[in-house]
Design a protein around this motif. Structure first.
Motif, short mmCIF file in Angstrom:
data_model
loop_
_atom_site.label_atom_id
_atom_site.label_comp_id
_atom_site.label_asym_id
_atom_site.label_seq_id
_atom_site.Cartn_x
_atom_site.Cartn_y
_atom_site.Cartn_z
N LEU A 17 0.84 -0.87 0.36
CA LEU A 17 0.05 0.07 -0.61
C LEU A 17 0.82 1.38 0.44
CD1 LEU A 17 -2.87 0.78 -0.16
CD2 LEU A 17 -2.91 1.17 2.65
N GLN A 18 1.82 1.73 0.98
CA GLN A 18 2.67 2.49 0.94
C GLN A 18 3.64 2.59 -0.65
OE1 GLN A 18 3.04 4.91 3.28
NE2 GLN A 18 4.10 5.66 1.68
N VAL A 19 4.07 1.65 -0.85
CA VAL A 19 4.72 1.59 -2.66
C VAL A 19 3.88 2.18 -3.57
CG1 VAL A 19 6.06 0.64 -4.38
CG2 VAL A 19 5.98 -0.35 -1.94
N PHE A 20 2.48 1.63 -3.22
CA PHE A 20 1.66 2.92 -4.39
C PHE A 20 1.59 3.59 -4.19
CE2 PHE A 20 1.03 -1.62 -4.87
CZ PHE A 20 1.52 -2.11 -6.37
N THR A 21 1.66 4.82 -2.63
CA THR A 21 0.90 5.94 -2.17
C THR A 21 2.20 6.13 -2.89
OG1 THR A 21 -0.73 4.76 -0.53
CG2 THR A 21 0.58 6.63 -0.45
N SER A 22 3.66 5.83 -2.43
CA SER A 22 4.95 7.00 -2.65
C SER A 22 4.76 6.59 -4.05
CB SER A 22 5.99 6.41 -2.43
OG SER A 22 5.55 5.93 -0.59
N ALA A 23 5.05 5.88 -4.89
CA ALA A 23 4.68 6.01 -6.48
C ALA A 23 3.47 6.67 -7.24
CB ALA A 23 3.98 4.92 -7.10
N ASN A 24 2.18 7.34 -5.85
CA ASN A 24 1.77 8.60 -6.90
C ASN A 24 2.51 9.87 -6.33
OD1 ASN A 24 -0.39 6.82 -7.62
ND2 ASN A 24 -2.02 7.07 -5.68
N GLU A 25 2.67 9.87 -4.82
CA GLU A 25 3.61 11.72 -4.50
C GLU A 25 4.83 11.68 -5.77
OE1 GLU A 25 4.57 9.77 -0.62
OE2 GLU A 25 2.35 9.93 0.28
N ALA A 26 5.86 10.46 -6.53
CA ALA A 26 6.43 10.52 -7.20
C ALA A 26 6.30 10.93 -8.20
CB ALA A 26 7.11 9.48 -6.68
N ALA A 27 4.92 10.54 -8.85
CA ALA A 27 4.46 11.09 -9.89
C ALA A 27 3.95 12.46 -10.27
CB ALA A 27 3.10 10.12 -10.46
N VAL A 28 3.17 12.58 -9.35
CA VAL A 28 2.21 14.20 -8.85
C VAL A 28 3.72 14.98 -9.49
CG1 VAL A 28 1.66 15.71 -7.59
CG2 VAL A 28 0.77 13.73 -7.68
N GLU A 29 4.84 14.41 -8.34
CA GLU A 29 6.30 15.37 -8.01
C GLU A 29 6.88 15.54 -9.42
OE1 GLU A 29 9.06 13.88 -5.12
OE2 GLU A 29 7.63 14.72 -3.71
N ALA A 30 6.79 14.51 -10.26
CA ALA A 30 7.36 14.40 -12.01
C ALA A 30 6.23 15.43 -12.94
CB ALA A 30 7.48 13.13 -12.10
N GLY A 31 5.05 16.34 -11.99
CA GLY A 31 4.27 16.37 -13.20
C GLY A 31 3.43 15.60 -13.95
#
Length: 316
Positions: A21-35
């Motif tokens: 769950l945390q991996v996919f949540t962090s992936a969302n955060e990383a994607a947003v940071e990448a625009g």
């Protein structure tokens, strides 16, 4: 958005659920940071609205009946409650139906028991926690169990070994979906390896040596950092501040292997990792301290049943 449903049940392993769950949540955060747009909608589902894990912590979950829309990935957790869960006919039928709707299905740790009980692993390669491999093999002879890897992919079915291996598997799913760069950003954020040192194996040589060889932990770390150095018996004995004869005797008693065998295992493991990273066989031979490429090839074939070059061609 990709819908990720992580199936929980009473007495599931907490980290089997929260790790992915945390991996996919962090992936969302990383994607947003990448625009980019958030790629995942990850939720925990169970038969009821609350699930008690083996740690004693209760999780708020979405009932199975409410998880009935489009789904991208189904992940089944493990834990000691899996035996009772395997007796729940309604749950097994939901897994079959939900898996049929999903692009891919995965399990963490002993969650493989649930997928196997549902008939989803028959004829497939699969992994599970090392401590339950014998039991799994007896119960599910139609499954091609692989006891060593951290995770295994067979078509649309992914399975992983114990507990934290669910994080490795989830990072691999993110990498498959979004590419290595974003997956690496997630790994850095979580302070974990995108791919663990030692390759995709439940036990690294260093970990095996730690089982009974605590006395020589510092020596093993030194060996790993100095693979190109003189690692002969006299040199190791000097590093351990012991006579060669005494060192050889005590080391064998503590670890169950000779110093030379331990050095060979650590070198081969390092070679496998470097080959996976794309280094040439010659570069790996030099970095790992093998006397010749032929020596490295013989040791590699004995350990993995394939040559270093063939391994690199397949996995790099």
């Amino acid at each position: 958005m990709r819908r990720i449903e992580i199936l929980a049940f009473d007495n599931a392993q907490l980290l089997d659920i929260t790790g992915p769950l945390q991996v996919f949540t962090s992936a969302n955060e990383a994607a947003v940071e990448a625009g980019l747009a958030r790629p995942y909608d990850a939720i925990a589902v169970a038969m009821g609205t609350q699930t008690r894990t083996t740690s004693g912590l209760a999780l708020v979950t979405i009932p199975l009946g409410d998880a009935d829309g489009p789904i991208d990935t189904l992940i089944v957790a493990g834990g000691w409650g899996v035996n009772k869960a395997c007796e729940e006919g309604t749950l097994l039928e939901w897994i079959r139906r939900r898996s049929a709707s999903a692009r891919r299905t995965a399990c963490v740790c002993s969650g493989a028991f649930l997928l196997a009980e549902a008939g989803l692993l028959d004829g497939r390669r699969a992994a599970t926690h090392w401590n339950r491999c014998d039991e799994f093999a007896r119960r599910f002879p139609k499954v091609r169990l692989e006891p060593d890897p951290i995770f295994v992919q067979d078509g649309s079915i992914w399975s992983s070994a114990g507990v934290t291996a669910g994080i490795d598997l989830s990072l691999a799913l993110v990498e498959a979906d979004l590419g290595r760069k974003l997956a690496l950003a997630v790994a850095r954020e979580l302070v974990v390896f995108l791919k663990r040192p030692g390759g995709q194996a439940q036990f690294s040589s260093a970990l095996r040596l730690q089982e009974n060889g605590e006395r020589f932990d510092r020596l093993h770390a030194w060996i790993t950092d100095n693979l190109r150095a003189d690692l002969s018996l006299p040199a190791l004995a000097e590093q351990a501040n012991m006579s060669a004869r005494s060192f050889s005797r005590h080391y064998l008693k503590a670890t169950g292997r000779t110093p030379a065998r331990a050095v060979e295992e650590i070198r081969i493991e390092a070679a496998r990792r470097l080959l996976e990273e794309g280094l040439t066989v010659h570069q790996v031979r030099m970095r790992c301290g093998f006397s010749s490429e032929e020596t490295m090839r013989r040791n590699f074939v004995r350990k993995f049943g394939t040559t270093p070059q063939a391994f690199r061609d397949h996995f790099a």
